[in-house]
Design a protein around this motif. Structure first.
Motif, PDB file in Angstrom:
ATOM      1  N   LEU A  12      17.960 -25.542 -42.956  1.00 31.21           N
ATOM      2  CA  LEU A  12      17.664 -26.939 -43.247  1.00 31.21           C
ATOM      3  C   LEU A  12      17.889 -27.818 -42.035  1.00 31.21           C
ATOM      4  O   LEU A  12      18.506 -27.394 -41.045  1.00 31.21           O
ATOM      5  N   ASP A  13      17.403 -29.056 -42.121  1.00 29.20           N
ATOM      6  CA  ASP A  13      17.672 -30.036 -41.077  1.00 29.20           C
ATOM      7  C   ASP A  13      19.172 -30.239 -40.953  1.00 29.20           C
ATOM      8  O   ASP A  13      19.908 -30.236 -41.943  1.00 29.20           O
ATOM      9  N   GLY A  14      19.630 -30.425 -39.727  1.00 28.16           N
ATOM     10  CA  GLY A  14      21.051 -30.611 -39.507  1.00 28.16           C
ATOM     11  C   GLY A  14      21.769 -29.308 -39.237  1.00 28.16           C
ATOM     12  O   GLY A  14      22.994 -29.297 -39.074  1.00 28.16           O
ATOM     13  N   GLY A  15      21.014 -28.182 -39.205  1.00 29.32           N
ATOM     14  CA  GLY A  15      21.629 -26.908 -38.878  1.00 29.32           C
ATOM     15  C   GLY A  15      22.197 -26.151 -40.069  1.00 29.32           C
ATOM     16  O   GLY A  15      22.850 -25.127 -39.896  1.00 29.32           O
ATOM     17  N   TYR A  16      21.952 -26.620 -41.298  1.00 34.90           N
ATOM     18  CA  TYR A  16      22.466 -25.937 -42.483  1.00 34.90           C
ATOM     19  C   TYR A  16      21.665 -24.661 -42.743  1.00 34.90           C
ATOM     20  O   TYR A  16      20.439 -24.649 -42.628  1.00 34.90           O
ATOM     21  N   LYS A  17      22.363 -23.591 -43.131  1.00 28.75           N
ATOM     22  CA  LYS A  17      21.713 -22.353 -43.552  1.00 28.75           C
ATOM     23  C   LYS A  17      22.213 -22.000 -44.944  1.00 28.75           C
ATOM     24  O   LYS A  17      23.383 -22.172 -45.253  1.00 28.75           O
ATOM     25  N   ILE A  68      16.944 -27.096 -54.130  1.00 30.87           N
ATOM     26  CA  ILE A  68      17.802 -26.774 -55.270  1.00 30.87           C
ATOM     27  C   ILE A  68      19.250 -26.999 -54.866  1.00 30.87           C
ATOM     28  O   ILE A  68      19.700 -26.509 -53.831  1.00 30.87           O
ATOM     29  N   SER A  69      19.967 -27.758 -55.672  1.00 31.96           N
ATOM     30  CA  SER A  69      21.367 -28.057 -55.396  1.00 31.96           C
ATOM     31  C   SER A  69      22.202 -27.641 -56.602  1.00 31.96           C
ATOM     32  O   SER A  69      21.807 -27.849 -57.751  1.00 31.96           O
ATOM     33  N   LEU A 112      21.155 -32.818 -48.792  1.00 32.57           N
ATOM     34  CA  LEU A 112      20.164 -33.524 -49.607  1.00 32.57           C
ATOM     35  C   LEU A 112      19.731 -34.814 -48.932  1.00 32.57           C
ATOM     36  O   LEU A 112      18.539 -35.140 -48.893  1.00 32.57           O
ATOM     37  N   LEU A 113      20.680 -35.561 -48.382  1.00 36.05           N
ATOM     38  CA  LEU A 113      20.343 -36.808 -47.698  1.00 36.05           C
ATOM     39  C   LEU A 113      19.407 -36.556 -46.524  1.00 36.05           C
ATOM     40  O   LEU A 113      18.502 -37.355 -46.250  1.00 36.05           O
ATOM     41  N   ALA A 114      19.601 -35.435 -45.837  1.00 40.22           N
ATOM     42  CA  ALA A 114      18.751 -35.106 -44.695  1.00 40.22           C
ATOM     43  C   ALA A 114      17.305 -34.852 -45.116  1.00 40.22           C
ATOM     44  O   ALA A 114      16.383 -35.019 -44.318  1.00 40.22           O
ATOM     45  N   LYS A 115      17.089 -34.454 -46.378  1.00 37.35           N
ATOM     46  CA  LYS A 115      15.736 -34.177 -46.873  1.00 37.35           C
ATOM     47  C   LYS A 115      15.036 -35.427 -47.404  1.00 37.35           C
ATOM     48  O   LYS A 115      13.834 -35.402 -47.669  1.00 37.35           O
ATOM     49  N   ILE A 116      15.782 -36.513 -47.585  1.00 38.10           N
ATOM     50  CA  ILE A 116      15.213 -37.728 -48.177  1.00 38.10           C
ATOM     51  C   ILE A 116      14.727 -38.660 -47.075  1.00 38.10           C
ATOM     52  O   ILE A 116      15.463 -38.959 -46.134  1.00 38.10           O
ATOM     53  N   LYS A 117      13.493 -39.121 -47.203  1.00 36.87           N
ATOM     54  CA  LYS A 117      12.942 -40.016 -46.181  1.00 36.87           C
ATOM     55  C   LYS A 117      13.559 -41.407 -46.295  1.00 36.87           C
ATOM     56  O   LYS A 117      13.956 -41.851 -47.382  1.00 36.87           O
ATOM     57  N   LYS A 118      13.647 -42.092 -45.151  1.00 35.47           N
ATOM     58  CA  LYS A 118      14.154 -43.460 -45.097  1.00 35.47           C
ATOM     59  C   LYS A 118      13.001 -44.399 -44.761  1.00 35.47           C
ATOM     60  O   LYS A 118      12.110 -44.049 -43.978  1.00 35.47           O
ATOM     61  N   VAL A 165      18.724 -23.032 -51.775  1.00 35.27           N
ATOM     62  CA  VAL A 165      19.708 -23.226 -52.840  1.00 35.27           C
ATOM     63  C   VAL A 165      21.021 -23.630 -52.171  1.00 35.27           C
ATOM     64  O   VAL A 165      21.701 -22.809 -51.559  1.00 35.27           O
ATOM     65  N   VAL A 166      21.354 -24.906 -52.258  1.00 38.25           N
ATOM     66  CA  VAL A 166      22.471 -25.480 -51.510  1.00 38.25           C
ATOM     67  C   VAL A 166      23.641 -25.762 -52.451  1.00 38.25           C
ATOM     68  O   VAL A 166      23.457 -26.375 -53.513  1.00 38.25           O
TER      69      VAL A 166
END
Length: 400
Positions: free
Chosen positions: A299-304, A273-274, A30-36, A313-314
């Motif tokens: 997802l970003d960071g290599g998550y599948k 979705i979490s 989720l943090l990887a999807k949030i802009k800084k 759906v994470v």
């Protein structure tokens, strides 16, 4: 020859960039999807104008009628304090001297310390994303010696230093260190250098962090709160997110109902979705029973992970067992004064001797706060039932 100057140079020039990237991208999906952003940071606060509604200067008429009355966009100002996030490493003088003539041993020494820092920081950042800013970890339901039974233990991990409170009163003089977490029976053991008496309904927090953490999803979906970011929910009802309580099992229809409501009523496009691992396994079981093909999202960071109509759906350990969040991550911004930096003294040094001890410490710091521009564009489904066994709870509890 390896010296403290060498260590400082490595921490500044080699490890800082790597650690910052790992914490910003790899700490949590989720943090990887949030802009800084450093925008809207004023001194120690975030002050942000959040738009709502639409421009009202729209109309139709005859060729001789007056033009529509202009009415600009609606705005409300969010105000929130930047939260102070810290991570600390410690190196003994003996370890530095022992590796003075062995660069490989020195690199291993720093790498181990930084790996531990990243692991601890990632855990706590992920936990804060789903918290309400209070830092609350768990509530005691029974105590036997140094073994505490809690309402939940997903926020606890071995090595964590915690405080215990009765209401607003702190009961411990020295932090309690968690030595073991029994995730099946929702218990943990602790050790401490001071005497403390823990009672039923006492609440646990990360050491020194009570009411100082970032405002996560728990804050947004807190139905008992009358305001958020300094703005009244009564005056601005659109600050209230969509919350649905159910007693049914997970299904595509249940998910789509929430997505359609947000799309039709709040013009919000869900892209993340979490849920808990229990709910995700139940959804996988549902997909296996009703579909031949299961969508996979990367997802970003290599998550599948699996997906619902292309929406990932994470599963996240910090989500309650019966809960699912449906989010438009474009509405979230982690406002920060700066990216992760080492705390420097007046002399510019980051490694400082701990007074009275033959050890040196360095502190990583970030000043930030999480803001959701459009809380009404987010959804939470709670009370989801599941017949899938959760290995961390009893079968009867999982089916309840």
């Amino acid at each position: 020859m390896v010296t403290l100057n060498t260590a400082e140079s490595a921490l500044k020039n080699v490890y800082l960039g790597v650690v910052a990237n790992q914490l910003n991208v790899n700490a949590n999906p989720l943090l990887a999807k949030i802009k800084k952003s450093t925008k809207d940071v004023w001194g120690k606060e975030v002050r942000k104008l959040a738009p709502f509604g639409i421009n009202g200067g729209i109309g139709a008429g005859s060729e001789t009628d007056a033009l529509p009355t202009p009415s600009g966009n609606g705005y409300v100002q969010f105000i929130a304090d930047l939260k102070n996030l810290y991570g600390k490493i410690e190196i003994s003088d003996k370890a530095v001297r022992a590796s003075a003539n062995n660069i490989g041993a020195f690199v291993n020494l720093l790498s181990d310390e930084m790996e531990g820092l990243v692991k601890a920081s990632s855990f706590n950042l992920g936990r804060m994303l789903y918290g309400d800013g209070s830092g609350k970890l768990a509530t005691a339901s029974a105590v036997t010696g140094t073994t505490v039974t809690c309402d939940k233990v997903n926020n606890l991990i071995e090595g964590m230093l915690i405080d215990v409170f009765t209401g607003s009163t702190k009961k411990n003089t020295a932090p309690l260190k968690i030595t073991y977490v029994d995730r099946v029976n929702k218990k943990f053991n602790y050790s401490t250098t001071s005497s403390v008496t823990i009672a039923t309904n006492d609440v646990f927090y990360v050491q020194g962090s009570k009411d100082y953490e970032i405002s996560g999803l728990g804050k947004i979906f807190d139905t008992s709160a009358t305001s958020i970011y300094g703005v009244s929910k009564t005056d601005y009802p659109w600050l209230k997110p969509y919350v649905s309580s159910t007693s049914t099992e997970i299904s595509d229809i249940l998910i789509q109902q929430a997505i359609d409501f947000l799309d039709m009523n709040n013009d919000s496009k869900i892209n993340f979705i979490s849920c808990s691992s229990v709910v995700r396994r139940a959804y996988q079981e549902y997909l296996g029973a009703y579909r031949r093909n299961i969508d996979i999202a990367e997802l970003d960071g290599g998550y599948k992970t699996i997906a619902h109509n292309g929406i990932p759906v994470v599963a996240d350990r910090f989500v309650d067992d019966d809960t699912m969040y449906l989010l438009n991550t474009n509405d979230f911004t982690l406002h920060e004064l700066c990216d992760w930096q080492w705390l420097e003294g007046e002399d510019g040094r980051i490694l400082k001797q701990n007074q009275g001890y033959p050890t040196y410490s360095a502190t990583l710091v970030k000043y930030a706060e999480l803001i959701c521009d459009k809380p009404c564009g987010q959804a939470k489904i709670k009370g989801i039932k599941s017949t899938v066994t959760n290995p961390f709870v009893s079968n009867s509890e999982a089916k309840a």
